[in-house]
Enzyme design. Structure first.
Site, short mmCIF file in Angstrom:
data_model
loop_
_atom_site.label_atom_id
_atom_site.label_comp_id
_atom_site.label_asym_id
_atom_site.label_seq_id
_atom_site.Cartn_x
_atom_site.Cartn_y
_atom_site.Cartn_z
N LYS A 201 60.78 -17.83 65.18
CA LYS A 201 60.38 -18.12 63.80
C LYS A 201 61.21 -19.26 63.19
O LYS A 201 60.69 -20.20 62.59
CB LYS A 201 60.51 -16.85 62.95
CG LYS A 201 60.41 -17.06 61.47
CD LYS A 201 59.02 -17.45 61.06
CE LYS A 201 59.00 -17.97 59.65
NZ LYS A 201 57.68 -18.26 59.14
N CYS A 255 60.71 -22.23 53.12
CA CYS A 255 60.79 -22.03 54.57
C CYS A 255 61.50 -23.18 55.24
O CYS A 255 62.60 -23.03 55.75
CB CYS A 255 59.38 -21.88 55.13
SG CYS A 255 58.43 -20.69 54.19
#
Ligand code: SAJ
Length: 407
Positions: A201, A255
């Site tokens: 991720k 993010c």
């Protein structure tokens, strides 16, 4: 039944998606206002297709609560900020959520962490709190990490179509959780171990951050020697193995501007390219500010109050302002006592968030001589002609008008 903990940008769409595909879901959030808004049948942020999905989930019986539920499966989707000084992950919210789950969950429950976490976070922070509670991992409690990949602006489509990763200690538990995600996800779902899932991720977002930094660095090189970075990128990208991203005023969102720092924080002597890339991206708002002053000078414009910033969100067609380059620029200007001079407008931000924010596009245009395009919302793309006659500085390469200044 699944209890989704944390009903923000990721938890809410995930809960709605599962509910509308036949899974019994109760969504929990500690924020009373948020839960009461959802209970009234209203969504809490704007996203393409979200309202329709919400209606389907309501029909299917989704419920919302501020209480943690007694059930066999939990999905934890709470924020994981980073510590600005150490660059390491701040696991406080995830830890608190898991602790609260442990208070109520029955023996054999599975806790799925969907929040983005740096590699090793589950080993370091989550396993110990399960053990401290006197529970045995693999028997009393099962742990899974199932990071999301959806992009704000296209979340509903991507939830349905993206491939996914599930990290589990135990393959059978991994398969059980996979079934819940497979209820709606048409992509491939890979099962691996937890540490690998954590790392993938963070690496995915780091890949994008490094590539954006490369484009931003090219923009600086080209500006220095007066070359057209967009033309250069366009031609380079015609090579079959080259795919350069676009330079911009900086990298925002929760993010790409955050996750790569986890690797720098955990591996400071190894993550050199990543460190430099993040610094390059972080310096873009100041680069844009300098360019604004240059363009003003070139045009004999001295009054900052006649300059307008178009766009407050971190990217186009979303209402999310987290880490937005525009906010970073305003912050930097505030330090030089000029932050509250410029006019600001964003069609997605309806309430006052910064000084001199305007809420009518035409009034905004009437009040300025120079416009800085910081976000490429569809609204501005469809109204470019209204900018004729203004000094235009376009940081997103969206304005076709002759005489437009670029990065
Ligand atoms: N940006 C550029 N140039 C580009 C592309 C983006 O300057 O060529 C800027 C944007 O303007 C924005 C920032 O980067 O400020 C990030 O935007 P984004 O659209 O690239 O990504 P996010 O942060 O909205 O979503 C990302 C996605 N990750 C990847 O594409 C690898 C998404 O799939 C993840 O689910 C999400 O992060 C997340 O939650 O981790």
């Amino acid at each position: 039944m699944i209890n989704v903990i944390g009903l923000g940008y990721i938890g809410l769409p995930t809960a709605l998606m599962m509910a509308s595909h036949g899974v019994e879901v109760i969504g929990t959030d500690y924020d009373h206002n948020l839960v009461s808004t959802l209970k009234k049948g209203k969504t809490t942020f704007k996203e393409k297709g979200l309202d329709e999905l919400f209606q389907e989930a309501l029909k299917a019986g989704i419920k919302f609560s501020t209480d943690y539920q007694v059930t066999d499966t939990y999905i934890v989707s709470v924020p994981t900020p980073y510590n600005k000084f150490s660059k390491k992950i701040d696991p406080t919210f995830v830890v608190k959520a898991v602790q609260s789950v442990l208070e109520v969950c029955p023996k054999g429950a599975t806790i799925v962490i969907e929040s983005t976490v740096s590699p090793g976070t589950i080993d370091k922070y989550i396993r110990p709190i399960v053990k401290d509670k006197g529970k045995k991992l693999g028997e009393d409690i099962h742990l899974v990490h199932a990071p999301e990949r959806i992009i704000p602006g296209n979340m509903v489509y991507e939830l349905l179509h993206n491939n996914r990763t599930i990290g589990a200690d135990d393959k059978i538990i991994g398969e059980k959780i996979k079934k819940y995600y497979a209820s709606f996800c048409q992509g491939e779902i890979i099962i691996t171990d937890i540490r690998t899932a954590e790392m993938t991720k963070v690496v995915e977002n780091t890949f994008r951050a490094v590539n954006i930094a490369f484009a931003n660095e090219l923009a600086k090189i080209c500006r220095y020697d007066n070359m057209d970075v967009y033309e250069i990128i366009k031609i380079c990208n015609m090579h079959p193995r080259v795919n350069i991203l676009q330079p911009g005023p900086g990298v925002g969102g929760h993010c790409i501007s955050v996750d790569p720092w986890f690797l720098v924080g955990d591996y400071p002597s190894l993550a050199k390219v990543i460190d430099e890339s993040m610094k390059t991206n972080d310096k873009m708002p100041d680069f844009v500010l300098n360019r604004i002053y240059e363009i003003m000078e070139e045009n004999g414009l001295t009054d900052l109050s006649r300059v307008g910033f178009y766009g407050l969100t971190y990217k186009e067609n979303v209402d999310d302002m987290r880490e937005s380059p525009t906010l970073q620029m305003l912050e930097s200007m505030k330090r030089h006592l000029s932050g509250d001079l410029v006019k600001v407008y964003d069609p997605y931000i309806k309430t006052d968030k910064v000084p001199n924010q305007m809420h009518d596009f035409d009034d905004f245009l009437d009040s300025i001589d120079m416009i800085v395009l910081l976000v490429g919302h569809d609204e501005i793309k469809q109204n470019m002609i209204k900018l004729a006659g203004k000094i235009i500085f376009d940081t997103r390469n969206i304005c076709p008008l002759v005489g437009t200044y670029r990065l």
